[in-house]
Design a protein around this motif. Structure first.
Motif, PDB file in Angstrom:
ATOM      1  N   VAL A 129       0.837  -1.204   0.000  1.00 31.60           N
ATOM      2  CA  VAL A 129       0.000   0.000   0.000  1.00 31.60           C
ATOM      3  C   VAL A 129       0.867   1.248   0.000  1.00 31.60           C
ATOM      4  CG1 VAL A 129      -1.637   1.352   1.371  1.00 31.60           C
ATOM      5  CG2 VAL A 129      -1.988  -1.099   1.072  1.00 31.60           C
ATOM      6  N   TYR A 132       2.412   1.730  -3.434  1.00 29.18           N
ATOM      7  CA  TYR A 132       1.382   2.178  -4.380  1.00 29.18           C
ATOM      8  C   TYR A 132       1.043   3.649  -4.175  1.00 29.18           C
ATOM      9  CZ  TYR A 132      -3.324   2.684  -6.357  1.00 29.18           C
ATOM     10  OH  TYR A 132      -4.426   3.137  -7.034  1.00 29.18           O
ATOM     11  N   ARG A 133       0.808   4.037  -2.946  1.00 29.65           N
ATOM     12  CA  ARG A 133       0.471   5.440  -2.677  1.00 29.65           C
ATOM     13  C   ARG A 133       1.606   6.366  -3.089  1.00 29.65           C
ATOM     14  NH1 ARG A 133      -2.983   6.444   2.619  1.00 29.65           N
ATOM     15  NH2 ARG A 133      -1.722   8.319   2.503  1.00 29.65           N
ATOM     16  N   ARG A 182       1.190   9.388  -5.827  1.00 32.19           N
ATOM     17  CA  ARG A 182       1.623  10.755  -5.516  1.00 32.19           C
ATOM     18  C   ARG A 182       2.759  11.187  -6.441  1.00 32.19           C
ATOM     19  NH1 ARG A 182       1.256   9.105  -0.034  1.00 32.19           N
ATOM     20  NH2 ARG A 182       3.531   8.855  -0.032  1.00 32.19           N
ATOM     21  N   ARG A 219     -11.695   8.996  -9.625  1.00 27.28           N
ATOM     22  CA  ARG A 219     -11.977   8.690  -8.224  1.00 27.28           C
ATOM     23  C   ARG A 219     -13.472   8.520  -8.003  1.00 27.28           C
ATOM     24  NH1 ARG A 219     -11.446  13.563  -4.644  1.00 27.28           N
ATOM     25  NH2 ARG A 219     -13.636  13.676  -5.236  1.00 27.28           N
ATOM     26  N   ASP A 251      -3.766  10.854  -2.803  1.00 23.04           N
ATOM     27  CA  ASP A 251      -4.101   9.903  -1.733  1.00 23.04           C
ATOM     28  C   ASP A 251      -5.557   9.479  -1.789  1.00 23.04           C
ATOM     29  OD1 ASP A 251      -1.501   9.950  -0.835  1.00 23.04           O
ATOM     30  OD2 ASP A 251      -1.892  11.333   0.811  1.00 23.04           O
ATOM     31  N   ASP A 252      -6.444  10.403  -2.160  1.00 21.89           N
ATOM     32  CA  ASP A 252      -7.864  10.057  -2.294  1.00 21.89           C
ATOM     33  C   ASP A 252      -8.062   9.047  -3.424  1.00 21.89           C
ATOM     34  OD1 ASP A 252      -8.537  11.755  -0.246  1.00 21.89           O
ATOM     35  OD2 ASP A 252      -9.272  13.372  -1.532  1.00 21.89           O
ATOM     36  N   ALA A 269      -5.808   6.903  -4.576  1.00 23.44           N
ATOM     37  CA  ALA A 269      -5.246   5.623  -4.139  1.00 23.44           C
ATOM     38  C   ALA A 269      -6.198   4.910  -3.184  1.00 23.44           C
ATOM     39  CB  ALA A 269      -3.894   5.851  -3.475  1.00 23.44           C
ATOM     40  N   ALA A 270      -6.787   5.653  -2.264  1.00 21.26           N
ATOM     41  CA  ALA A 270      -7.703   5.038  -1.304  1.00 21.26           C
ATOM     42  C   ALA A 270      -8.935   4.468  -2.003  1.00 21.26           C
ATOM     43  CB  ALA A 270      -8.123   6.073  -0.245  1.00 21.26           C
ATOM     44  N   LEU A 318      -7.781   1.103  -4.014  1.00 22.71           N
ATOM     45  CA  LEU A 318      -7.182  -0.048  -3.344  1.00 22.71           C
ATOM     46  C   LEU A 318      -8.204  -1.179  -3.203  1.00 22.71           C
ATOM     47  CD1 LEU A 318      -5.075   1.638  -0.548  1.00 22.71           C
ATOM     48  CD2 LEU A 318      -4.196   0.065  -2.290  1.00 22.71           C
TER      49      LEU A 318
END
Length: 369
Positions: free
Chosen positions: A12, A15-16, A20, A84, A360-361, A363-364, A367
């Motif tokens: 994780v 990936y993040r 970024r 997203r 980050d949003d 990626a979240a 995931l």
């Protein structure tokens, strides 16, 4: 993956960092190249010294600000916002009609920022025309994005029409909008399609189809798809050269791929020839058209010994320096993560904190588990 089907903490974090890195790297390359976008190499060297540009400088617009980004980063961020939202609503990683509509609405919101001087409460919920029915808020409320930084004519004219990609339509023929346009306005915004956990093939398809909303020439949308596929491979841990070679195999399945394939092949061959230079960059073109912008970004990422050197190589030429810098930064960040980017430059980029949060949003949202 652990026993619950979720990635490990280390996976994780990697990936993040790559998400970024891709977005911040693209913004850094964009900010480096934006002040010299329309300058010939001779003028760049005369102004900044024999090595050319060596860092962020003041742009001619924006009250003398340093680190301003152009439409390249603006459109990339709205791409992220649409993707997203698509993932949050269950429409990813392979976008269908509903996912494409959300990305198209995001581009419509970007178009509104090019028509106004800033967000207005009475107009945020319903942009002009009265037909918008997409998500409200988000990037369209950010005042710093309401700056017109030389947006491409194909992007402006294409988004004035309401084309939502058809996931069942063949990719090969020229698209219905700006069918002869292969400018770099689609490829420079398409890296986020490779950041979502989609396979390279899925990323290629989604990016190419969304590129057709503004650029109908096959080279214009295949270059966008190729960048997305390269980024997807990089996020999976592939080397830059390996990612490009695998993207070339994917390109070869599609009719009309020849210009994009030839440009990427030339970039690979040129990177293997010897020490990088601005003169070698200009053998790939000026970057105003899609395959050239992609090839220059790839060449710089491959040929230079480090991220700072690669970014400078990508912008020091006579051409579309912000777009080639942006593509190179997308590639470097997706390969190495945000920690490998030159931090003094990252810290001065316009919107840096907002870009990091958006990364980050995304990626979240993407995931698994």
């Amino acid at each position: 993956m652990n026993e619950l089907g979720k990635p490990s903490g280390e996976a994780v974090a990697v990936y993040r960092a790559r998400v970024r890195g891709c977005l911040l790297g693209g913004a850094v390359g964009d900010a480096l190249g934006y002040p010299i976008e329309f300058s010939a190499l001779e003028r760049i060297r005369a102004t900044h010294g024999p090595r050319g540009l060596t860092g962020l400088v003041t742009a001619s617009t924006g009250a003398g600000a340093v680190g301003l980004v152009s439409d390249d980063t603006q459109m990339t961020l709205f791409t992220v916002e649409g993707l997203r939202q698509a993932h949050q609503q269950g429409h990813g990683p392979r976008l269908g009609s509903a996912g494409f509509r959300l990305v198209r609405w995001a581009y419509e919101r970007w178009l509104e920022t090019q028509r106004r001087t800033g967000p207005h409460e009475s107009e945020l919920a319903q942009p002009s025309g009265g037909s918008y029915a997409g998500p409200r808020g988000g990037l369209v409320t950010e005042g710093w994005l309401y700056s017109r930084r030389a947006p491409g004519n194909a992007c402006l004219s294409g988004l004035a029409l309401d084309l939502v990609p058809d996931p069942a339509a063949p990719l090969g023929p020229p698209g219905p909008i700006n069918s002869d346009s292969k400018g770099c306005g689609a490829v420079m915004r398409s890296a986020p399609f490779g950041l979502t956990g989609a396979t390279a093939e899925e990323a290629f398809d989604s990016a190419a189809r969304c590129a057709q909303t503004t650029h109908g020439h096959p080279t214009g949308y295949y270059a966008a798809g190729a960048l997305a596929a390269i980024v997807a491979h990089l996020v999976d841990g592939e080397s830059v050269e390996g990612a490009v070679l695998r993207a070339l195999r994917l390109l070869g399945r599609h009719p009309g791929h020849e210009e994009t394939t030839a440009a990427l092949t030339q970039a690979l061959d040129l990177a293997a020839e010897g020490a990088p230079s601005a003169e070698r960059v200009e053998r790939l073109g000026a970057g105003w058209i899609a395959e050239e912008a992609l090839a220059i970004g790839v060449y710089a990422a491959l040929a230079a010994p480090g991220t700072e050197e690669a970014l400078l190589l990508a912008v020091n030429h006579s051409g579309d320096s912000d777009s080639t810098g942006s593509v190179c930064g997308n590639i470097l960040g997706a390969r190495h993560g945000d920690h490998a980017l030159p931090h003094p430059w990252v810290e001065r980029v316009e919107g840096r904190a907002r870009i990091a949060v958006l990364a980050d949003d995304l990626a979240a949202a993407c995931l698994p588990g």
